[in-house]
Design a protein around this motif. Structure first.
Motif, PDB file in Angstrom:
ATOM      1  N   HIS A   1       0.815  -1.219   0.000  1.00  0.00           N
ATOM      2  CA  HIS A   1       0.000   0.000   0.000  1.00  0.00           C
ATOM      3  C   HIS A   1       0.843   1.262   0.000  1.00  0.00           C
ATOM      4  O   HIS A   1       2.023   1.258   0.313  1.00  0.00           O
TER       5      HIS A   1
ATOM      6  N   HIS B   1      -5.438   5.446   1.783  1.00  0.00           N
ATOM      7  CA  HIS B   1      -4.583   4.364   1.300  1.00  0.00           C
ATOM      8  C   HIS B   1      -4.939   4.022  -0.143  1.00  0.00           C
ATOM      9  O   HIS B   1      -6.077   4.190  -0.567  1.00  0.00           O
TER      10      HIS B   1
ATOM     11  N   PHE C   1      -4.330   0.272  -2.042  1.00  0.00           N
ATOM     12  CA  PHE C   1      -3.858  -1.083  -1.810  1.00  0.00           C
ATOM     13  C   PHE C   1      -3.740  -1.850  -3.118  1.00  0.00           C
ATOM     14  O   PHE C   1      -4.536  -1.638  -4.036  1.00  0.00           O
TER      15      PHE C   1
END
Length: 171
Positions: free
Chosen positions: A44, A132, A134
């Motif tokens: 991430h 984030h 990912f």
């Protein structure tokens, strides 16, 4: 306490026996629990945000991560970008996160990353600590537990249950 321990040892502990057949029956009934669960490896890129960050700061961070996501989709190396631009402690490892089983991640993250295909990149995900992106690197199958360990765990569990039941009957 000494007297109680002696009574328990004589009338409880020594009276409890678990047969091999009981252990095998337990293993058959609990095989899925002993095998563990599937795990995933994620990478991430993270932008930390204070819970008190103004909306303008949140929008700027979201726009930055969206632009980085587009770069990654165009072929940029996520690991290199994570090392250079991520606020995560995992940045020095190229954003690589240790294997995670179901239930170990924040619920808003969990709902998204378990649906990803290997190699697929998530949209920007907001959590209480920031934003984030990912990528699912790998799915790991449930670990196989060797038969001797499984039998030992089963015997210990059955012995504990039988000892507890015997103690309750006695006292």
């Amino acid at each position: 306490e000494v007297l109680l321990a002696a009574v328990e040892r004589r009338f409880v502990t020594t009276q409890v026996t678990v047969s091999d057949a009981e252990v095998e029956s337990y293993l058959a009934a609990h095989r899925a629990e002993l095998a563990g669960s599937e795990r995933i490896i994620l990478r991430h890129l993270f932008r930390r945000l204070s819970v008190r960050a103004p909306q303008s700061e949140r929008e700027a961070a979201r726009a930055e991560l969206a632009a980085l996501r587009e770069e990654i989709l165009a072929g940029a190396d996520l690991a290199a970008l994570a090392q250079a631009r991520s606020d995560s402690q995992s940045a020095r490892f190229g954003g690589l996160i240790a294997p995670q089983a179901r239930g170990q991640l924040e619920p808003s993250v969990e709902a998204r990353v378990w649906r990803l295909a290997v190699g697929e990149l998530s949209e920007v995900v907001e959590t209480p600590i920031g934003l984030h992106i990912f990528r699912l690197e790998q799915r790991l199958p449930p670990k196989e537990v060797d038969p001797a360990t499984a039998r030992a765990v089963g015997r210990r569990q059955l012995t504990f249950s039988a000892t507890t039941a015997a103690r309750e009957r006695l006292f």
